[in-house]
Design a protein around this motif. Structure first.
Motif, mmCIF file in Angstrom:
data_model
loop_
_atom_site.group_PDB
_atom_site.id
_atom_site.type_symbol
_atom_site.label_atom_id
_atom_site.label_comp_id
_atom_site.label_asym_id
_atom_site.label_seq_id
_atom_site.Cartn_x
_atom_site.Cartn_y
_atom_site.Cartn_z
ATOM 1 N N THR A 63 0.830 -1.212 0.000
ATOM 2 C CA THR A 63 0.000 0.000 0.000
ATOM 3 C C THR A 63 0.859 1.254 0.000
ATOM 4 O OG1 THR A 63 -1.770 -1.145 1.156
ATOM 5 C CG2 THR A 63 -1.787 1.261 1.273
ATOM 6 N N GLY A 64 1.961 1.237 0.721
ATOM 7 C CA GLY A 64 2.835 2.404 0.796
ATOM 8 C C GLY A 64 2.310 3.416 1.800
ATOM 9 N N TYR A 65 2.881 4.590 1.757
ATOM 10 C CA TYR A 65 2.511 5.641 2.699
ATOM 11 C C TYR A 65 1.055 6.049 2.509
ATOM 12 C CZ TYR A 65 7.398 6.118 3.901
ATOM 13 O OH TYR A 65 8.668 5.860 4.336
ATOM 14 N N VAL A 66 0.420 6.408 3.604
ATOM 15 C CA VAL A 66 -0.969 6.853 3.580
ATOM 16 C C VAL A 66 -1.054 8.215 4.241
ATOM 17 C CG1 VAL A 66 -1.886 4.491 3.593
ATOM 18 C CG2 VAL A 66 -1.515 5.675 5.763
ATOM 19 N N GLU A 67 -2.185 8.826 4.091
ATOM 20 C CA GLU A 67 -2.415 10.106 4.760
ATOM 21 C C GLU A 67 -3.866 10.208 5.170
ATOM 22 O OE1 GLU A 67 -1.284 12.920 1.770
ATOM 23 O OE2 GLU A 67 -3.129 12.673 0.634
ATOM 24 N N TRP A 68 -4.107 11.057 6.113
ATOM 25 C CA TRP A 68 -5.457 11.300 6.596
ATOM 26 C C TRP A 68 -6.248 11.988 5.486
ATOM 27 C CZ3 TRP A 68 -8.128 15.879 7.022
ATOM 28 C CH2 TRP A 68 -9.333 15.819 7.721
ATOM 29 N N GLY A 69 -7.528 11.711 5.425
ATOM 30 C CA GLY A 69 -8.397 12.360 4.458
ATOM 31 C C GLY A 69 -9.815 12.395 4.963
ATOM 32 N N ALA A 70 -10.644 13.125 4.289
ATOM 33 C CA ALA A 70 -12.056 13.222 4.660
ATOM 34 C C ALA A 70 -12.888 13.450 3.407
ATOM 35 C CB ALA A 70 -12.276 14.369 5.645
ATOM 36 N N THR A 71 -14.129 12.988 3.460
ATOM 37 C CA THR A 71 -15.063 13.264 2.368
ATOM 38 C C THR A 71 -15.537 14.706 2.507
ATOM 39 O OG1 THR A 71 -17.036 12.710 3.633
ATOM 40 C CG2 THR A 71 -15.902 10.895 2.495
ATOM 41 N N PRO A 72 -16.206 15.215 1.501
ATOM 42 C CA PRO A 72 -16.893 16.490 1.704
ATOM 43 C C PRO A 72 -17.963 16.322 2.793
ATOM 44 C CG PRO A 72 -16.803 15.915 -0.629
ATOM 45 C CD PRO A 72 -16.338 14.715 0.139
ATOM 46 N N GLN A 73 -18.465 17.401 3.301
ATOM 47 C CA GLN A 73 -19.521 17.315 4.305
ATOM 48 C C GLN A 73 -20.809 16.871 3.631
ATOM 49 O OE1 GLN A 73 -19.847 20.917 6.594
ATOM 50 N NE2 GLN A 73 -17.696 20.877 7.154
ATOM 51 N N PHE A 74 -21.357 15.753 4.126
ATOM 52 C CA PHE A 74 -22.589 15.176 3.603
ATOM 53 C C PHE A 74 -23.563 14.959 4.751
ATOM 54 C CE2 PHE A 74 -19.824 12.682 0.362
ATOM 55 C CZ PHE A 74 -20.007 13.638 -0.639
ATOM 56 N N GLU A 75 -24.828 14.893 4.410
ATOM 57 C CA GLU A 75 -25.832 14.389 5.338
ATOM 58 C C GLU A 75 -25.655 12.872 5.387
ATOM 59 O OE1 GLU A 75 -27.927 16.129 7.194
ATOM 60 O OE2 GLU A 75 -27.279 18.052 6.338
ATOM 61 N N ALA A 76 -26.248 12.226 6.386
ATOM 62 C CA ALA A 76 -26.073 10.783 6.581
ATOM 63 C C ALA A 76 -26.395 9.982 5.318
ATOM 64 C CB ALA A 76 -26.924 10.298 7.753
ATOM 65 N N ALA A 77 -27.489 10.297 4.644
ATOM 66 C CA ALA A 77 -27.878 9.551 3.440
ATOM 67 C C ALA A 77 -26.830 9.709 2.340
ATOM 68 C CB ALA A 77 -29.246 10.014 2.950
ATOM 69 N N GLU A 78 -26.258 10.902 2.216
ATOM 70 C CA GLU A 78 -25.229 11.124 1.198
ATOM 71 C C GLU A 78 -23.957 10.328 1.525
ATOM 72 O OE1 GLU A 78 -25.393 15.478 -0.513
ATOM 73 O OE2 GLU A 78 -25.774 15.475 1.657
ATOM 74 N N HIS A 79 -23.605 10.247 2.810
ATOM 75 C CA HIS A 79 -22.461 9.410 3.195
ATOM 76 C C HIS A 79 -22.741 7.955 2.822
ATOM 77 C CE1 HIS A 79 -19.674 12.105 5.115
ATOM 78 N NE2 HIS A 79 -20.618 12.616 5.897
ATOM 79 N N GLY A 80 -23.969 7.509 3.057
ATOM 80 C CA GLY A 80 -24.356 6.144 2.676
ATOM 81 C C GLY A 80 -24.196 5.916 1.186
ATOM 82 N N ASN A 81 -24.620 6.882 0.371
ATOM 83 C CA ASN A 81 -24.462 6.787 -1.082
ATOM 84 C C ASN A 81 -22.982 6.743 -1.474
ATOM 85 O OD1 ASN A 81 -27.240 6.831 -1.448
ATOM 86 N ND2 ASN A 81 -27.300 9.044 -1.786
ATOM 87 N N HIS A 82 -22.176 7.545 -0.794
ATOM 88 C CA HIS A 82 -20.738 7.585 -1.062
ATOM 89 C C HIS A 82 -20.105 6.211 -0.780
ATOM 90 C CE1 HIS A 82 -16.771 9.488 -1.412
ATOM 91 N NE2 HIS A 82 -16.428 8.796 -0.339
ATOM 92 N N VAL A 83 -20.472 5.599 0.358
ATOM 93 C CA VAL A 83 -19.948 4.276 0.711
ATOM 94 C C VAL A 83 -20.450 3.226 -0.285
ATOM 95 C CG1 VAL A 83 -20.000 2.440 2.461
ATOM 96 C CG2 VAL A 83 -19.610 4.810 3.147
ATOM 97 N N ALA A 84 -21.718 3.310 -0.659
ATOM 98 C CA ALA A 84 -22.271 2.355 -1.628
ATOM 99 C C ALA A 84 -21.532 2.444 -2.962
ATOM 100 C CB ALA A 84 -23.769 2.608 -1.818
ATOM 101 N N GLU A 85 -21.231 3.653 -3.406
ATOM 102 C CA GLU A 85 -20.483 3.823 -4.662
ATOM 103 C C GLU A 85 -19.074 3.252 -4.522
ATOM 104 O OE1 GLU A 85 -19.470 4.705 -8.565
ATOM 105 O OE2 GLU A 85 -21.401 4.416 -7.582
ATOM 106 N N SER A 86 -18.446 3.461 -3.384
ATOM 107 C CA SER A 86 -17.115 2.891 -3.134
ATOM 108 C C SER A 86 -17.175 1.363 -3.197
ATOM 109 C CB SER A 86 -16.602 3.342 -1.766
ATOM 110 O OG SER A 86 -15.360 2.758 -1.482
ATOM 111 N N CYS A 87 -18.217 0.780 -2.616
ATOM 112 C CA CYS A 87 -18.386 -0.680 -2.671
ATOM 113 C C CYS A 87 -18.592 -1.153 -4.109
ATOM 114 C CB CYS A 87 -19.563 -1.115 -1.791
ATOM 115 S SG CYS A 87 -19.241 -0.978 -0.025
ATOM 116 N N ARG A 88 -19.369 -0.407 -4.888
ATOM 117 C CA ARG A 88 -19.576 -0.783 -6.291
ATOM 118 C C ARG A 88 -18.266 -0.745 -7.072
ATOM 119 N NH1 ARG A 88 -24.551 1.611 -5.307
ATOM 120 N NH2 ARG A 88 -23.892 3.723 -5.801
ATOM 121 N N LEU A 89 -17.465 0.295 -6.851
ATOM 122 C CA LEU A 89 -16.171 0.407 -7.524
ATOM 123 C C LEU A 89 -15.236 -0.736 -7.110
ATOM 124 C CD1 LEU A 89 -15.596 4.261 -7.260
ATOM 125 C CD2 LEU A 89 -16.109 2.960 -9.349
#
Length: 150
Positions: A63-89
């Motif tokens: 994996t190599g070096y990593v760094e801290w990161g964050a998503t944009p500010q989302f409401e709970a449902a938008e975070h869920g959509n973001h995770v679902a898209e990550s799972c699809r990818l």
């Protein structure tokens, strides 16, 4: 999930074993030179170099070096959509189908999520490596805290 303990545990075990040989209750500052020497000798005998199990080391180096990161500010449902898209990818990339576990790091013995690492074939080892590093930091912080209390 592979559970591993970093080498600081060996150092702690050696210290406790050596201190058990002291036949009285005493603060470290009250120990005789001979008692201190026996503690130091026991600790120096331990090969306490931090090392990782080979499968964890391979995952971390790959994996190599990593760094801290964050998503944009989302409401709970938008975070869920973001995770679902990550799972699809992830599914598309690894050719996965069907239900999968979501790997992550949790407070020991709880359902409190420290972080999720995902659903890929690599996610379990990523979570294991992060958990090991976190637990090592807990050991270091605890030792510092204990030392500061004297």
């Amino acid at each position: 999930m592979v559970d591993f303990v970093l080498q600081s545990t060996k150092l702690r075990a050696a210290f406790h074993a050596a201190s058990a040989q002291i036949e009285r209750d005493a603060r470290l500052t009250d120990l005789t030179d001979t008692e201190v020497d026996s503690l130091i000798a026991a600790i120096l005998k331990v090969d306490w170099k931090v090392s990782l199990p080979p499968h964890i080391a391979e995952r971390v180096v790959t994996t190599g070096y990593v760094e801290w990161g964050a998503t944009p500010q989302f409401e709970a449902a938008e975070h869920g959509n973001h995770v679902a898209e990550s799972c699809r990818l992830t599914d598309a990339h690894f050719g996965q189908q069907g239900p999968r576990a979501m790997h992550g790091v949790y407070g020991k013995g709880t359902d409190t999520i420290v972080c999720h690492t995902g659903t890929s074939p690599n996610s379990g080892m990523n979570a294991c490596a992060i958990a090991g590093a976190w637990n090592w930091l807990v050991d270091l912080a605890t030792a510092d805290e204990e030392a500061s209390r004297g």
